[in-house]
Design an enzyme around this catalytic site. Structure first.
Site, PDB file in Angstrom:
ATOM      1  N   CYS A 141      -3.487  -8.828   7.543  1.00 24.07           N
ATOM      2  CA  CYS A 141      -2.686  -7.610   7.769  1.00 24.07           C
ATOM      3  C   CYS A 141      -3.535  -6.403   7.385  1.00 24.07           C
ATOM      4  CB  CYS A 141      -1.381  -7.653   6.986  1.00 24.07           C
ATOM      5  SG  CYS A 141      -0.420  -9.156   7.256  1.00 24.07           S
ATOM      6  N   ALA A 142      -4.736  -6.330   7.978  1.00 23.45           N
ATOM      7  CA  ALA A 142      -5.797  -5.458   7.486  1.00 23.45           C
ATOM      8  C   ALA A 142      -5.625  -3.981   7.830  1.00 23.45           C
ATOM      9  CB  ALA A 142      -7.143  -5.940   8.037  1.00 23.45           C
ATOM     10  N   GLY A 200      -8.377   0.365   4.872  1.00 22.95           N
ATOM     11  CA  GLY A 200      -9.026   0.853   3.654  1.00 22.95           C
ATOM     12  C   GLY A 200      -9.618  -0.268   2.820  1.00 22.95           C
ATOM     13  N   ASP A 221      -5.284  -8.588  12.046  1.00 23.04           N
ATOM     14  CA  ASP A 221      -4.053  -7.813  12.196  1.00 23.04           C
ATOM     15  C   ASP A 221      -3.536  -8.033  13.611  1.00 23.04           C
ATOM     16  OD1 ASP A 221      -2.791  -5.297  10.400  1.00 23.04           O
ATOM     17  OD2 ASP A 221      -2.251  -5.263  12.535  1.00 23.04           O
ATOM     18  N   ASP A 239      -2.391  -7.961   2.052  1.00 21.06           N
ATOM     19  CA  ASP A 239      -1.577  -6.761   1.830  1.00 21.06           C
ATOM     20  C   ASP A 239      -0.412  -6.865   2.808  1.00 21.06           C
ATOM     21  OD1 ASP A 239      -0.478  -4.308   1.356  1.00 21.06           O
ATOM     22  OD2 ASP A 239      -2.278  -3.145   1.776  1.00 21.06           O
ATOM     23  N   CYS A 264       2.914  -2.451  -1.099  1.00 20.68           N
ATOM     24  CA  CYS A 264       3.141  -1.073  -1.558  1.00 20.68           C
ATOM     25  C   CYS A 264       4.650  -0.847  -1.681  1.00 20.68           C
ATOM     26  CB  CYS A 264       2.495  -0.072  -0.617  1.00 20.68           C
ATOM     27  SG  CYS A 264       2.959  -0.240   1.122  1.00 20.68           S
TER      28      CYS A 264
END
Length: 444
Positions: free
Chosen positions: A257-258, A262, A278, A319, A372
């Site tokens: 899930c790049a 970043g 991704d 991520d 996040c």
């Protein structure tokens, strides 16, 4: 109704009207469709054909409108004796955008009010309420100081998030998180080398974690070092997970899930052989452009990371897609477009991705799972469930020294849990970072 337009300049000739029109349309579209403000803006700004200054103003108005939406609805509603009129077309988004200007932006009152009334007159459904809108907005302008002196930070947090944060972190921390979200976000850079030197060149501050935080608000593409590929924009908290993998040059690393990439560029800069996976082709094209600008290499694969299969890697970074409630300060629309029911769907996806990430980690390899999100279901609880169903993995606690001594950002189990009100700086705007969760695992 025609008489109400007498002595008015043609709509398209009124300076600033097109920007306000776009702002109200953005607010309406995001709230109705639940789309992301950034993506909606990119699409609508192109079709609107505005000058950069007008497009920037529209975006600023929409962003502040979402940052302060709870307060704005509260103060506007208190001045509408019968509540917001029904079947009034664009009345509410126009009023929200105007109130945001009057209360929270450095815009002349007469411009905010007059241009809002012009907009109300452009739609037959809202035109009948133009006098009401005019009275309410002028009252807001008169009462601005009294309104701003007694703001509740939690007013701009939807009930379900307030309840979640209070239950998870306590009432005081929930209030502190909401207060941090009220501030404009800082801009952080990850530099290839010499953070002190770049901080001096860019009028920045070197954070304890090594990121450079800029004091100014200039467009990044015009700053020294951008074209030369010496740094990239990355929130200080988001820069931590890749550093925790302990990469050695030549390690084979999967970034699942790049996009937007970043962490991929961080891993490549550390000398890893990175495979960035991704499912979004357009977002991976942006990643490729960043790699080219930075002079770095990575293998890019368009695939669903939950079913991506190849030889196991030395290290895997996942991520995972999440509610993104840790990014509300930078993306305030998230608070108003996500729903409690989204969490259940996302946690199911995260579990599938985490299982596959485990399978892609070789024995003796490292796996970092991060989101996040401020919601424990997407962080701590996700790892507890994974460890319970997956033999052969163990936590590797993160030490304060690995994150610049920021011990308050670690849980008792040694997991990373950054919160928006942490990382005090010179001013409220230069303080804080995104809400992030990360856990480091080893496959034994």
């Amino acid at each position: 109704m025609a008489g109400s337009h007498e002595n008015r300049a043609p709509a398209d000739d009124v300076p600033g009207l097109a920007a306000r029109r776009l702002a109200a349309t953005l607010i309406d579209e995001v709230l109705r469709a639940g789309t992301a403000l950034d993506e909606t803006f990119e699409r609508m700004a192109v079709s609107a054909g505005l000058e950069p200054a007008d497009a920037g103003l529209a975006r600023a108005i929409a962003t502040v409108s979402f940052r302060r939406l709870g307060t704005i609805r509260q103060v506007v509603g208190a001045r509408l004796e019968r509540g917001s009129p029904r079947k009034s077309g664009p009345f509410e988004p126009i009023m929200v955008a105007a109130a945001a200007q009057l209360l929270f932006l450095d815009v002349p009152d007469h411009a905010a009010v007059d241009l809002a009334i012009r907009q109300l007159h452009e739609d037959a459904r809202s035109s009948r309420y133009a006098s009401l809108g005019n009275a309410v907005l002028r009252r807001l302008a008169r009462e601005r100081e009294a309104i701003l002196v007694d703001l509740d930070p939690l007013a701009d947090t939807p009930d379900w998030l307030r309840e979640s944060w209070t239950k998870t972190y306590g009432a005081d921390v929930a209030t502190a998180i909401a207060a941090a979200h009220a501030e404009e976000p800082p801009l952080d850079l990850t530099v290839k080398s010499d953070p002190d030197g770049w901080a001096a060149k860019l009028d920045g501050i070197v954070l304890p974690t090594g990121s450079v935080r800029l004091r100014g608000r200039e467009a990044v593409t015009g700053l020294p070092g951008f074209a030369e590929g010496q740094w990239w924009v990355q929130d200080a908290a988001a820069a931590l997970p890749a550093r925790l993998l302990g990469i050695e040059p030549g390690d084979r690393v999967a970034d699942l899930c790049a996009a937007p990439g970043g962490k991929t560029v961080q891993l490549a800069q550390l000398g890893a052989q990175v495979t960035a996976v991704d499912r979004s082709g357009p977002r991976l094209r942006r990643l490729r452009a960043n790699l080219d600008r930075l002079g770095l290499e990575a293998e890019i694969v368009i695939a669903d990371a939950s079913t991506f299969e190849t030889e196991p890697f030395d290290a895997v970074l996942l991520d995972a897609p999440c509610s993104a409630t840790g990014t509300i300060r930078r993306h305030p629309d998230v608070a108003w477009t996500k729903r409690p029911e989204d969490i259940a769907k996302l946690t199911a996806l995260q579990a599938r991705l985490l299982d596959q990430a485990g399978r892609l980690t070789r024995p003796g390899g490292r796996l970092i799972y991060c989101t996040c999100s401020l919601e424990p279901e997407e962080g701590e609880a996700q790892i507890e469930a994974f460890l319970a169903r997956t033999p052969g993995f163990e936590r590797v606690p993160i030490e304060p020294a690995e994150i610049g001594g920021q011990a308050e950002a670690l849980t008792p189990l040694g997991e990373l849990r950054t919160l928006p009100h942490q990382l005090a700086g010179e001013t409220p705007r230069l303080s804080g970072w995104a809400g992030f969760y990360a856990c480091r695992l080893n496959r034994v």
